[in-house]
Design a protein around this motif. Structure first.
Motif, mmCIF file in Angstrom:
data_model
loop_
_atom_site.group_PDB
_atom_site.id
_atom_site.type_symbol
_atom_site.label_atom_id
_atom_site.label_comp_id
_atom_site.label_asym_id
_atom_site.label_seq_id
_atom_site.Cartn_x
_atom_site.Cartn_y
_atom_site.Cartn_z
ATOM 1 N N MET A 1 0.850 -1.177 0.000
ATOM 2 C CA MET A 1 0.000 0.000 0.000
ATOM 3 C C MET A 1 0.893 1.237 0.000
ATOM 4 O O MET A 1 2.035 1.196 0.490
ATOM 5 C CB MET A 1 -0.954 0.016 1.201
ATOM 6 C CG MET A 1 -0.279 0.024 2.557
ATOM 7 S SD MET A 1 -1.478 0.007 3.909
ATOM 8 C CE MET A 1 -2.254 -1.584 3.665
ATOM 9 N N VAL B 1 -4.206 1.190 -2.329
ATOM 10 C CA VAL B 1 -3.880 -0.235 -2.405
ATOM 11 C C VAL B 1 -4.005 -0.646 -3.865
ATOM 12 O O VAL B 1 -5.113 -0.693 -4.420
ATOM 13 C CB VAL B 1 -4.823 -1.079 -1.523
ATOM 14 C CG1 VAL B 1 -4.416 -2.552 -1.575
ATOM 15 C CG2 VAL B 1 -4.827 -0.569 -0.096
ATOM 16 N N TYR C 1 -5.591 -6.147 -4.915
ATOM 17 C CA TYR C 1 -6.448 -6.681 -3.874
ATOM 18 C C TYR C 1 -7.494 -7.572 -4.517
ATOM 19 O O TYR C 1 -7.714 -7.539 -5.732
ATOM 20 C CB TYR C 1 -7.136 -5.551 -3.112
ATOM 21 C CG TYR C 1 -7.904 -4.622 -4.026
ATOM 22 C CD1 TYR C 1 -9.241 -4.855 -4.323
ATOM 23 C CD2 TYR C 1 -7.273 -3.533 -4.634
ATOM 24 C CE1 TYR C 1 -9.936 -4.031 -5.197
ATOM 25 C CE2 TYR C 1 -7.954 -2.707 -5.510
ATOM 26 C CZ TYR C 1 -9.284 -2.957 -5.793
ATOM 27 O OH TYR C 1 -9.973 -2.147 -6.662
ATOM 28 N N VAL D 1 -12.287 -5.245 -0.909
ATOM 29 C CA VAL D 1 -12.073 -4.290 0.175
ATOM 30 C C VAL D 1 -13.414 -4.005 0.823
ATOM 31 O O VAL D 1 -14.385 -3.653 0.139
ATOM 32 C CB VAL D 1 -11.440 -2.974 -0.329
ATOM 33 C CG1 VAL D 1 -11.248 -2.001 0.832
ATOM 34 C CG2 VAL D 1 -10.110 -3.238 -1.020
ATOM 35 N N GLU E 1 -10.997 -3.540 5.665
ATOM 36 C CA GLU E 1 -10.562 -4.926 5.541
ATOM 37 C C GLU E 1 -10.132 -5.189 4.099
ATOM 38 O O GLU E 1 -10.944 -5.104 3.180
ATOM 39 C CB GLU E 1 -11.691 -5.868 5.929
ATOM 40 C CG GLU E 1 -11.350 -7.343 5.791
ATOM 41 C CD GLU E 1 -12.541 -8.238 6.079
ATOM 42 O OE1 GLU E 1 -12.461 -9.441 5.768
ATOM 43 O OE2 GLU E 1 -13.564 -7.741 6.600
ATOM 44 N N ILE E 2 -8.852 -5.473 3.929
ATOM 45 C CA ILE E 2 -8.300 -5.699 2.591
ATOM 46 C C ILE E 2 -7.991 -7.179 2.433
ATOM 47 O O ILE E 2 -7.167 -7.741 3.155
ATOM 48 C CB ILE E 2 -7.016 -4.875 2.382
ATOM 49 C CG1 ILE E 2 -7.298 -3.388 2.624
ATOM 50 C CG2 ILE E 2 -6.471 -5.085 0.975
ATOM 51 C CD1 ILE E 2 -6.048 -2.538 2.694
ATOM 52 N N ASN E 3 -8.683 -7.801 1.520
ATOM 53 C CA ASN E 3 -8.451 -9.216 1.216
ATOM 54 C C ASN E 3 -7.640 -9.303 -0.062
ATOM 55 O O ASN E 3 -8.068 -8.858 -1.120
ATOM 56 C CB ASN E 3 -9.782 -9.953 1.051
ATOM 57 C CG ASN E 3 -10.600 -9.928 2.326
ATOM 58 O OD1 ASN E 3 -10.168 -10.459 3.340
ATOM 59 N ND2 ASN E 3 -11.767 -9.299 2.290
ATOM 60 N N ALA F 1 -12.149 2.079 -6.811
ATOM 61 C CA ALA F 1 -12.474 0.667 -6.604
ATOM 62 C C ALA F 1 -13.378 0.150 -7.726
ATOM 63 O O ALA F 1 -14.474 -0.335 -7.494
ATOM 64 C CB ALA F 1 -13.151 0.487 -5.251
#
Length: 707
Positions: free
Chosen positions: A32, A65, A68, A71, A98-100, A119
C-alpha cells in the motif's frame, strides 16, 4: 521441509512511500502507498476487532492499495458497512478497512471522514482522509502451512509437550475459532533425540487442561480435541478434561469407550461454537440454528464473550444426540498404531479436525506394516464395494489394506504443502494404457479439452516404453496420471521391459504428479512410491473401470471433489474396489472458490422434483465453513459445509436447468452425473424421470422415486 517464520508470522517493510505487509509463513506480500514515507511505530494487535498477528502505526492523509481481491469497510465495532466496488463517502467516524488480497490486512483510522475512489475493475483503491491522522495497519498470516517444527524423542510424556503447543496456530479461542481461516496449520512434529520446542511456539492460555496417561494410545486419542481447545496436555492417572474453575470431566479409561466420548465432545463443542458465532465476525442465518436453537438450554450468541471454561460448562449440558443429526460428517477419521512413528501425523490430522482411534500393536510383526489408516465417513460408499468407514485395524502389510481405506503417511501431507492446487479449467491429465481398444475408448470419452469439464490438456500414451512411463510418472506439471498398464509388485510393464516405481523415486527425487492412479496395484507398492516421489495422493484400483467412468472421475476431481468421493461416484457401478495413499479427503483442484456440491433429485409429481443438497469437506475446504444458496426458489439459509444431506425445496424441469446454469454444483440423476459443461434440456430431465419411475426406484421415504 523448512520452517517458514523464524522471525514472526507477519513483517512490515518500508521503501519510500510504500508499506509492504509481508506474510512470512506464506511468502506473500501486499503493498500500500501513503502520501508520505511511513515512519513506523509498533501497535497493539488488540486495537482490531479481528485477530491480527502484528500491527504498526504511522501518520498519513491518504493511502492507496494497488492490488487486492476485495475491500470492505467496517464501523468502529467491526460491523460490516460496505464493499468498495465504486466511489463512496463515509462521514466522520472510526473505521476499519478490511483488505483481502495476497495478505490478510486490516487498516484502522479514527475520527476522520473518508473519500474512497478507484475501486472499479482493477484500479487501485484510494482512501483520502479529511485530515492527517494515525493509520494503524494489522496483518494476519493465512497460515496454511506450519510455522515451526517440534522435535520429540520416543517418549509419550515428551509428546504431551508437543501436543500442548499445536494450538499455538489458532488465532483466538472464542467460538470464532470454529472458522477454518482462524485455525492456522499446527507446527510439525518430527522424531529426534530430545525435546525441542522452538521459541515462537507457546501453550495457549485457555485455562483448559487435558489429562492423559503416559501412553501413545491416550495421547493420540486426545490430540485433536486438545488442539481445538488449545489445552495443555498433562500426564495423570486417568484421562480427563480439567477447567480453570475447578471442574473435571472424567473420561472413560477403556480405549474404544474413550474414543467415542472424545469424538462426541469434539463434535458437540465444535458445532455449538458455530452456533455461538452466528452474531460474530460474519453474521449468518443458519439452517442448523433454526433446527436446534430452541432445544438448547442457553442462547448461543450470549456465550461468545464467555471464557472457554464457562462455555464448556454450558456445552456439557447438551447431549451428543441433540447435535449429531445436524453436525458435519468428519472428512477424515484416522486409526493409528500406538507407536512413536505415528506422532508425526498428529499436526496434519489436527488441522482437518480428524478424530483419532488407536488399534494394532505398537511393534508390528513386519517392518513395513502400515502405521496409520484413514477413512472418509462423508463419502456415500456402498455396502461392500468400497468398504465402509468403520473400525479398521492397521494390517501386517500394505497389501492387506482393505478396500475403501487410506494408508496414511506424513509425506503425502508434506507434498501437499509443497505443491500447488490446480484451478478448474487448468487441470492437466495423462493416461498410460496398454490396450489399443481401451486407448481409443478413452480418447473418445475425452473428445476435446472441454470434456471432461475443467481439464485444460490431456494426453493418452498407448503402449508406452520405459522412458515414456518414467517421464510421465515423474512429471510434476501433471495434476492426474491414470496408469492402466499391468502392475506387479511395484513394477510396471512397458513395451521394452518393466519400470520399477521405487527406482523412479530414487532416481528422480521428489517429483511427480499431484494424483497418481494405478489399476491392479495389489500391494500398493506403486501407489506408495508415487507419494514418495511427490504425489499428494494415490489410488490403487482393483480393476479396470469403464472409459466413461474415468471421464467422470477426472471431471469430479477438476470440480474440487475429494478423492474418495470422486472414486465412489464415478466408479460405484463398475466392478472395481479402491484403496488410497494419503488423506482420502484431499482435493486436487478448486472451482473458483466454490465448495464441492452435489444436487440430487427425487420425483415428487408431474414435472415436480424434490431437491437435496450435499456439500463436501476437503483438505482445501475444512470444517467450519458455511455455504449458502442463491437459487430461487430454494432455501437460501446457510448451512455448514459437510452437513448431512438436506432437502432445500422443490423445482420443475426449468428449475433444474436453472440450478445447472449456476455452473457450480454437480447434478445427480439416479446414477448419472451432469456437469456444467454438459447440455441439459427439459427433454433430458423428462427422460431421467421416466426411467426412474420405470425402474421402480424408491426414495428413502418409501413413496417417491429418486433420480
Amino acid at each position: 521441509m523448512e520452517d517458514e517464520s523464524p522471525d514472526g508470522r507477519v513483517a512490515f517493510e518500508v521503501e519510500g512511500e510504500t508499506l509492504t505487509v509481508h506474510d512470512v509463513i506464506e511468502g506473500q506480500r501486499l503493498r500500500m502507498t501513503a502520501d508520505r514515507e511511513p515512519t513506523l511505530s509498533p501497535a497493539l494487535p488488540e486495537l482490531f476487532p479481528f485477530p491480527v498477528d502484528d500491527a504498526v502505526s504511522f501518520e498519513a492523509e491518504s493511502i492507496a492499495v494497488p492490488e487486492y481481491a476485495s475491500v470492505f469497510v467496517r464501523d468502529a465495532d467491526g460491523d460490516f458497512l460496505s464493499r468498495l466496488d465504486e466511489a463512496a463517502e463515509f462521514p466522520r467516524g472510526s473505521y476499519y478497512i478490511e483488505i483481502n488480497g495476497s495478505v490478510k490486512t486490516l487498516v484502522r483510522v479514527a475520527d476522520v471522514s473518508i473519500s474512497a475512489t478507484g475501486a472499479v475493475g482493477s484500479d487501485p483503491v484510494e482512501l483520502a482522509l479529511d485530515r492527517t491522522t494515525t493509520v494503524t495497519v494489522g496483518g494476519r498470516s493465512f497460515h496454511t502451512r506450519p510455522e515451526a517444527t517440534i522435535t520429540v524423542p520416543d517418549d509419550p510424556a515428551a509428546l504431551t509437550e508437543a501436543v500442548s503447543v499445536l494450538g499455538s496456530s489458532i488465532k483466538e479461542f472464542s467460538p470464532e475459532r470454529s472458522w477454518p481461516t482462524l485455525r492456522g496449520y499446527p507446527p510439525r512434529i518430527e522424531r529426534g533425540d530430545s525435546l525441542d520446542v522452538p521459541s515462537p511456539l507457546t501453550v495457549p492460555d485457555t485455562g483448559v487442561e487435558v489429562v492423559v496417561r503416559p501412553t501413545y494410545a491416550d495421547v493420540y486419542r486426545l490430540s485433536t480435541l486438545s488442539y481445538y481447545l488449545g489445552a495443555r496436555m498433562t500426564v495423570g492417572d486417568a484421562p480427563a478434561i480439567r477447567l480453570e474453575n475447578g471442574y473435571e470431566e472424567r473420561l472413560p479409561t477403556e480405549g474404544p469407550a474413550l474414543e467415542r466420548r472424545v469424538e462426541e465432545l469434539l463434535r458437540t463443542w465444535f458445532f455449538l461454537d458455530t452456533l455461538a458465532r452466528t452474531e460474530g465476525y460474519v453474521p449468518s442465518d443458519r439452517y442448523e440454528y433454526d433446527q436446534i436453537g430452541g432445544k438448547l438450554p442457553f442462547y448461543p450468541p450470549n456465550l461468545a464473550e464467555k471464557s472457554m471454561s464457562e462455555r464448556l460448562m454450558e456445552y456439557l449440558e447438551v447431549g451428543a444426540e441433540t447435535v449429531a443429526p445436524y453436525a458435519p460428517v468428519w472428512a477424515t477419521e484416522a486409526v493409528l498404531r500406538p507407536a512413536p512413528e505415528a506422532a508425526e501425523l498428529l499436526p496434519h490430522l489436527a488441522h482437518v479436525l480428524a478424530p483419532v482411534r488407536v488399534r494394532g500393536e505398537s511393534d508390528p510383526l513386519a517392518p513395513d506394516a502400515p502405521v496409520a489408516l484413514a477413512t472418509s465417513p462423508q463419502v456415500p460408499i456402498g455396502p461392500s464395494k468400497f468398504g465402509s468407514p468403520g473400525d479398521v485395524v492397521p494390517p501386517r502389510d500394505a497389501a492387506s489394506v482393505s478396500s475403501g481405506t487410506s494408508l496414511m503417511t506424513p509425506a503425502a501431507y508434506e507434498n501437499r504443502l509443497d505443491g500447488e492446487v490446480a484451478e478448474h479449467g487448468e487441470v492437466t491429465v495423462a493416461f498410460l494404457l496398454a490396450d489399443a481398444e481401451r486407448a481409443r475408448s478413452v480418447r473418445e470419452s475425452l473428445p476435446d479439452s472441454a470434456a471432461p469439464a475443467g481439464v485444460e490438456s490431456w494426453s493418452v500414451h498407448q503402449r508406452p516404453d520405459r522412458e515414456a512411463v518414467t517421464e510421465v510418472l515423474s512429471d510434476s506439471t501433471l495434476d492426474i496420471v491414470f496408469c492402466g498398464l499391468p502392475v506387479t509388485e511395484g513394477r510396471i510393464d512397458t513395451t521394452d521391459g518393466s519400470v520399477d516405481t521405487a527406482r523412479i523415486s530414487a532416481e528422480s527425487g521428489p517429483s511427480g504428479p499431484t494424483l497418481s492412479v494405478f489399476e491392479n496395484d495389489r500391494n500398493l507398492s506403486a501407489s506408495l512410491s508415487a507419494v514418495d516421489r511427490g504425489s499428494t495422493s494415490s489410488v490403487a484400483l482393483g480393476g479396470a473401470p469403464r472409459s466413461t467412468s474415468i471421464a467422470e472421475f477426472v471431471a469430479l476431481l477438476a470440480k474440487g471433489s475429494p478423492i474418495a468421493l470422486a472414486v465412489s461416484l464415478a466408479f460405484g457401478e463398475d466392478d472395481v474396489d479402491a484403496r488410497f495413499v494419503g488423506d482420502p479427503a484431499t482435493g486436487i483442484a478448486t472451482d473458483r472458490g466454490n465448495v464441492p456440491q452435489l444436487y440430487s433429485f427425487r420425483v415428487a409429481g408431474s414435472d415436480s422434483f424434490r431437491v437435496l443438497l450435499r456439500s463436501y469437506l476437503t483438505t482445501e475446504f475444512r470444517l467450519g465453513r458455511e455455504i449458502g444458496l442463491i437459487i430461487d426458489p430454494l432455501d437460501s439459509k446457510k448451512s455448514l459445509v459437510g452437513a448431512p444431506e438436506r432437502e432445500v425445496g422443490q423445482v420443475d424441469s426449468s428449475g433444474i436447468r436453472a440450478i445447472h446454469d449456476e455452473k457450480a454444483p454437480v447434478l445427480r440423476f439416479s446414477d448419472d452425473l451432469v456437469f456444467w459443461s454438459d447440455d441439459l434440456t427439459d427433454e433430458d430431465v423428462a427422460k431421467f424421470a421416466e426411467r426412474s419411475l420405470s425402474e421402480g426406484a424408491v426414495s428413502e421415504s418409501g413413496d417417491e422415486s429418486r433420480f
